[in-house]
Enzyme design. Structure first.
Site, PDB file in Angstrom:
ATOM      1  N   LYS A   1       0.734  -1.099   0.190  1.00  0.00           N
ATOM      2  CA  LYS A   1       0.045  -0.026   0.073  1.00  0.00           C
ATOM      3  C   LYS A   1       0.938   1.228  -0.156  1.00  0.00           C
ATOM      4  O   LYS A   1       0.721   2.051  -0.667  1.00  0.00           O
ATOM      5  CB  LYS A   1      -0.759  -0.036   1.204  1.00  0.00           C
ATOM      6  CG  LYS A   1      -1.674   1.195   1.276  1.00  0.00           C
ATOM      7  CD  LYS A   1      -2.603   1.368   2.524  1.00  0.00           C
ATOM      8  CE  LYS A   1      -1.796   1.714   3.665  1.00  0.00           C
ATOM      9  NZ  LYS A   1      -2.498   1.838   5.077  1.00  0.00           N
TER      10      LYS A   1
ATOM     11  N   ASP B   1      -6.123   1.313   0.978  1.00  0.00           N
ATOM     12  CA  ASP B   1      -6.493   1.545   2.402  1.00  0.00           C
ATOM     13  C   ASP B   1      -7.505   1.189   2.934  1.00  0.00           C
ATOM     14  O   ASP B   1      -8.539   0.641   2.259  1.00  0.00           O
ATOM     15  CB  ASP B   1      -6.116   3.091   2.700  1.00  0.00           C
ATOM     16  CG  ASP B   1      -7.134   3.954   2.065  1.00  0.00           C
ATOM     17  OD1 ASP B   1      -7.857   3.475   1.436  1.00  0.00           O
ATOM     18  OD2 ASP B   1      -6.943   5.234   2.433  1.00  0.00           O
TER      19      ASP B   1
END
Length: 229
Positions: free
Chosen positions: A144, A163
């Protein structure tokens, strides 16, 4: 999120995407090494920490210029730790020792293998290869954060930043089940990323633009829903 339907969220997301694309086009410029390290520092520091606080900490580090000193030595961690304890005189950063050590290791590995962060971005065969190297070589940096770095520096808009807001959106529109857990391995991450990429393709936007818009819409939607309770 009962106040908003999946269709309403998707419509709002699609409405924002062109604005994000326009803003990116207007601000596109080659980043120098110092700016690249600010972006990577902010992504490393944002793990389990609000991004605003991570950005403040990255700015405090940049202001001291420690990551750019000619004589890079083992005392970097001590210097970074002292800065991160109270960046900008405001709220203290939560993980100064661990994150400082991670940044120090990352800086050394980039320097040893590529010389500069800019070289890492240009010599690798693809953004996927850069992300893979960062995840494998930069401690504390997951897919991420690595994807966010590559998007923020304009290296790729074909990688997803999964996220919690994007994960929640995926559940609401049926790309994930209510019982499914956030991805914890690269294989799981890439599976969810491919689902998001297909969704983005259906809507006509790069996945890196779409999940940026999702982040904005979901934050606003959650605040509005909270205000109604």
């Amino acid at each position: 999120m009962k106040a908003f339907s999946a269709a309403q969220l998707s419509i709002a997301v699609c409405a924002i995407c062109p604005d994000i694309e326009s803003r990116i086009a207007m601000s596109a410029e080659a980043m120098g090494e110092r700016r690249l390290w600010w972006e990577l520092s902010a992504c490393v520091l944002s793990s389990q920490v609000p991004y605003v606080l991570a950005a403040d900490a990255a700015s405090a580090i940049d202001a001291r210029g420690i990551l750019h000193e000619r004589d890079f030595d083992d005392e970097l961690t001590d210097h970074l730790t002292s800065i991160l304890r109270n960046p900008g005189g405001g709220r203290s950063y939560r993980f100064p020792v661990a994150r400082a050590q991670q940044l120090a290791v990352t800086k050394r590995r980039v320097a040893d293998q590529f010389g500069t962060l800019g070289s890492l971005l240009t010599v690798s065969e693809s953004p996927n290869a850069v992300r893979r190297w960062l995840v494998e070589s930069a401690p504390g940096l997951g897919p991420k954060q690595a994807s966010m770095f590559l998007r923020n520096v304009g290296a790729s808009y074909q990688l997803a930043i999964l996220d919690r807001h994007v994960i929640d959106y995926m559940r609401l529109i049926g790309l994930r089940t209510a019982q499914s857990k956030p991805p914890t391995t690269m294989k799981q991450y890439q599976r969810d990323e491919e689902s998001m990429r297909d969704h983005a393709r259906d809507l006509g936007f790069p996945v890196g633009i779409l999940d940026w818009a999702i982040w904005i819409v979901m934050r606003v939607a959650k605040r509005q829903e909270g205000a109604r309770i």
